[in-house]
Design a protein around this motif. Structure first.
Motif, mmCIF file in Angstrom:
data_model
loop_
_atom_site.group_PDB
_atom_site.id
_atom_site.type_symbol
_atom_site.label_atom_id
_atom_site.label_comp_id
_atom_site.label_asym_id
_atom_site.label_seq_id
_atom_site.Cartn_x
_atom_site.Cartn_y
_atom_site.Cartn_z
ATOM 1 N N HIS A 175 0.825 -1.202 0.000
ATOM 2 C CA HIS A 175 0.000 0.000 0.000
ATOM 3 C C HIS A 175 0.860 1.253 0.000
ATOM 4 O O HIS A 175 0.715 2.138 -0.849
ATOM 5 C CB HIS A 175 -0.951 -0.002 1.197
ATOM 6 N N ASP A 176 1.787 1.328 0.953
ATOM 7 C CA ASP A 176 2.653 2.508 1.018
ATOM 8 C C ASP A 176 3.543 2.621 -0.211
ATOM 9 O O ASP A 176 3.773 3.726 -0.721
ATOM 10 C CB ASP A 176 3.512 2.452 2.286
ATOM 11 N N CYS A 179 1.588 3.919 -3.201
ATOM 12 C CA CYS A 179 1.290 5.345 -3.036
ATOM 13 C C CYS A 179 2.537 6.185 -3.298
ATOM 14 O O CYS A 179 2.482 7.231 -3.953
ATOM 15 C CB CYS A 179 0.754 5.622 -1.632
ATOM 16 N N PRO A 184 -1.451 4.590 -6.434
ATOM 17 C CA PRO A 184 -2.043 3.996 -5.226
ATOM 18 C C PRO A 184 -2.985 2.835 -5.503
ATOM 19 O O PRO A 184 -3.948 2.965 -6.258
ATOM 20 C CB PRO A 184 -2.791 5.173 -4.585
#
Length: 270
Positions: A175-176, A179, A184
């Motif tokens: 996820h990070d 992003c 994302p």
């Protein structure tokens, strides 16, 4: 599997499988141990678990042959020491981007119980007494150091990070990372997939475990393994509960002839 077994598997390239566990329920370990896992991943970065609960979970999963790897809230060596004192088999440090962070974590995880000026000298390469060196190495073989790679700066520093002695695995935080890459949650985007493959390839070439925590479908998980990952954290207890409850409720409603009615009601509301 013992912590030493897990450490050896990560460095040798043997695939190992875990899942995210956040429930402190005393019924959970008995259910989890029959699922074919090699270890469990306990998250304290995003989940509110107090120190006593965490220690109970670590001690229990260890006794069941499922080494608990605990993600700490930040790449802080003092917090790493605390979770190890509570029974964690290893530490996962989030959002690491520099060699200096890894060295500090190495001191907490691999060179314990040394602290202060002596620890700093050891991190700089100063030799110590033979008996102490043997003692430290024996302990280090039972404790794992894993870091999250979750950003472009981390990828840019990856070659140097992987050269730090005592690092057992790098773990992609999808996820990070997605992003930070500007895409994302676009799990099929070439930029994301290329980043994953690069991280896996470099880690394995350095003899370090290469992992990812992912919650997608079977084909996506299999693809990560084919790309070079040998540490797969499959979803988590909350996500799996939600996913399978949705599927079973939908099946029950369909079997009872309620699916069409529900669809009709939703179309009217829209």
């Amino acid at each position: 599997m013992t912590p030493s077994d897990l450490l050896h598997a990560l460095h040798s390239g043997t695939p190992v499988f875990g899942t995210l566990i956040v429930s402190p329920s005393p019924r959970w370990p008995d259910a989890v141990r029959s699922c074919g896992l090699d270890f469990v991943f306990i998250d304290t970065e995003h989940i509110a678990l107090d120190r006593a609960e965490l220690s109970w979970m670590c001690q229990t999963y260890t006794a069941l042959g499922l080494p608990p790897l605990v993600r700490i809230p930040s790449p802080d060596p003092y917090t790493a020491t605390m979770v190890l004192d509570g029974g964690a088999a290893g530490v996962i440090a989030p959002y690491v981007e520099t060699v200096e962070q890894v060295q500090a974590l190495r001191g907490a995880v691999k060179l314990r119980p040394i602290k202060g000026q002596k620890l700093q000298r050891m991190l700089q390469g100063t030799a110590v007494e033979a008996d102490l060196q043997n003692y430290i190495e024996e302990g280090a073989a039972r404790r794992l150091l894993v870091i999250n790679i979750e950003s472009v700066p981390a990828m840019e520093a990856l070659d140097d990070i992987l050269a730090v002695p005592g690092l057992d695995a790098v773990l992609i935080g999808p996820h990070d990372l997605s992003c930070n890459l500007g895409v994302p949650e676009e799990w099929e985007h070439p930029k994301f997939l290329e980043a994953c493959e690069t991280i896996f390839r470099k880690a394995r070439a350095a003899g370090v475990g290469a992992g990812i925590h992912f919650w997608g479908d079977v084909e996506q998980h299999a693809r990560f393994l084919k790309m070079g990952a040998n540490m797969l954290i499959q979803s988590g207890d909350i996500s799996l509960f939600q996913k399978h409850l949705r599927l079973e409720l939908a099946a029950v409603k369909k079997a009872a002839g309620m699916a069409a009615a529900a669809s009709s009601d939703e179309s009217v509301q829209v």
